[in-house]
Design a protein around this motif. Structure first.
Motif, PDB file in Angstrom:
ATOM      1  N   HIS A  73       1.010  -1.199   0.140  1.00 59.82           N
ATOM      2  CA  HIS A  73       0.206   0.020   0.082  1.00 59.82           C
ATOM      3  C   HIS A  73       0.908   1.238  -0.065  1.00 59.82           C
ATOM      4  CE1 HIS A  73      -4.203  -1.420   0.831  1.00 59.82           C
ATOM      5  NE2 HIS A  73      -3.603  -2.463   1.277  1.00 59.82           N
ATOM      6  N   ILE A  74       0.434   2.087  -0.709  1.00 62.63           N
ATOM      7  CA  ILE A  74       1.328   3.491  -0.641  1.00 62.63           C
ATOM      8  C   ILE A  74       0.271   4.652  -0.208  1.00 62.63           C
ATOM      9  CG2 ILE A  74       2.785   3.127  -2.491  1.00 62.63           C
ATOM     10  CD1 ILE A  74       0.956   4.582  -4.673  1.00 62.63           C
ATOM     11  N   TRP A  80      -2.925   7.751  -6.844  1.00 64.15           N
ATOM     12  CA  TRP A  80      -2.429   7.815  -8.155  1.00 64.15           C
ATOM     13  C   TRP A  80      -3.353   8.678  -9.186  1.00 64.15           C
ATOM     14  CZ3 TRP A  80       2.065   7.286  -8.591  1.00 64.15           C
ATOM     15  CH2 TRP A  80       2.734   6.401  -7.916  1.00 64.15           C
ATOM     16  N   ASP A  81      -4.428   8.706  -8.967  1.00 67.68           N
ATOM     17  CA  ASP A  81      -5.408   9.660  -9.804  1.00 67.68           C
ATOM     18  C   ASP A  81      -5.260  10.966  -9.483  1.00 67.68           C
ATOM     19  OD1 ASP A  81      -6.981   7.435 -10.782  1.00 67.68           O
ATOM     20  OD2 ASP A  81      -8.683   7.685  -9.603  1.00 67.68           O
ATOM     21  N   ARG A  82      -4.836  11.308  -8.345  1.00 68.96           N
ATOM     22  CA  ARG A  82      -4.627  12.647  -7.762  1.00 68.96           C
ATOM     23  C   ARG A  82      -3.072  13.143  -8.327  1.00 68.96           C
ATOM     24  NH1 ARG A  82      -6.166  11.273  -2.600  1.00 68.96           N
ATOM     25  NH2 ARG A  82      -4.137  11.202  -2.049  1.00 68.96           N
ATOM     26  N   GLU A  83      -2.455  12.464  -8.315  1.00 68.48           N
ATOM     27  CA  GLU A  83      -0.930  12.358  -9.122  1.00 68.48           C
ATOM     28  C   GLU A  83      -0.972  12.644 -10.407  1.00 68.48           C
ATOM     29  OE1 GLU A  83       1.863  13.028  -7.501  1.00 68.48           O
ATOM     30  OE2 GLU A  83       0.835  12.858  -5.797  1.00 68.48           O
ATOM     31  N   ARG A  84      -2.011  11.947 -11.050  1.00 67.58           N
ATOM     32  CA  ARG A  84      -2.044  11.996 -12.662  1.00 67.58           C
ATOM     33  C   ARG A  84      -2.844  13.542 -12.934  1.00 67.58           C
ATOM     34  NH1 ARG A  84      -5.203   7.114 -13.216  1.00 67.58           N
ATOM     35  NH2 ARG A  84      -3.749   5.772 -11.781  1.00 67.58           N
ATOM     36  N   GLU A  85      -3.762  14.077 -12.033  1.00 67.77           N
ATOM     37  CA  GLU A  85      -4.213  15.150 -12.333  1.00 67.77           C
ATOM     38  C   GLU A  85      -3.345  16.138 -11.857  1.00 67.77           C
ATOM     39  OE1 GLU A  85      -7.878  15.004 -10.184  1.00 67.77           O
ATOM     40  OE2 GLU A  85      -8.538  13.363 -11.485  1.00 67.77           O
ATOM     41  N   CYS A 134      -5.301   3.989  -2.699  1.00 67.35           N
ATOM     42  CA  CYS A 134      -3.918   3.831  -3.543  1.00 67.35           C
ATOM     43  C   CYS A 134      -4.203   4.332  -4.729  1.00 67.35           C
ATOM     44  CB  CYS A 134      -3.217   2.539  -3.473  1.00 67.35           C
ATOM     45  SG  CYS A 134      -2.487   1.992  -1.975  1.00 67.35           S
ATOM     46  N   GLU A 135      -5.521   3.995  -5.385  1.00 66.69           N
ATOM     47  CA  GLU A 135      -6.113   4.286  -6.682  1.00 66.69           C
ATOM     48  C   GLU A 135      -6.370   5.818  -6.605  1.00 66.69           C
ATOM     49  OE1 GLU A 135      -5.902   2.602  -9.516  1.00 66.69           O
ATOM     50  OE2 GLU A 135      -4.983   0.924  -8.390  1.00 66.69           O
ATOM     51  N   ALA A 136      -6.737   6.395  -5.625  1.00 68.50           N
ATOM     52  CA  ALA A 136      -7.294   7.631  -5.725  1.00 68.50           C
ATOM     53  C   ALA A 136      -6.203   8.562  -5.441  1.00 68.50           C
ATOM     54  CB  ALA A 136      -8.202   8.095  -4.261  1.00 68.50           C
TER      55      ALA A 136
END
Length: 104
Positions: free
Chosen positions: A75-76, A96-101, A92-94
């Motif tokens: 987990h990150i 990565w979504d924030r990082e992509r945005e 974790c998916e959320a």
């Protein structure tokens, strides 16, 4: 065998079982301590990789390191940071979504 002898034998047997349980409990406690120490070390390493160990600037390649750790099954997210994942994690998916945005 008299009832006193039977009770004495039962007590001895019960005492042996209690001692065995105590021994097992000590082994389990030792294993838990070792696992907790290992977990703490892994969390520290993850924090350093992400740049959270004492300074506010992200470590170079920190996101790549986090992605690699995520791909390895850790987990990150801030909810379960450093724990082993058994399934996909919405937190974790959320992240990565924030990082992509753009890190919002």
């Amino acid at each position: 065998m008299t009832s006193v002898q039977a009770l004495t034998a039962m007590l001895k047997e019960m005492e042996a079982r209690i001692q065995a349980l105590g021994s097992d409990m000590q082994k389990i406690k030792k294993q838990i301590r070792l696992l907790m120490e290992e977990n703490d070390k892994l969390r520290e390493e993850l924090a350093r990789a992400y740049g959270q160990a004492g300074d506010s600037t992200p470590a170079r390649g920190g996101l790549k390191n986090l992605w690699d750790l995520y791909q390895q099954g850790f987990h990150i997210c801030n909810v379960h940071f450093g724990r082993i994942r058994t399934t996909e994690c919405l937190f974790c998916e959320a992240f990565w979504d924030r990082e992509r945005e753009g890190g919002r």
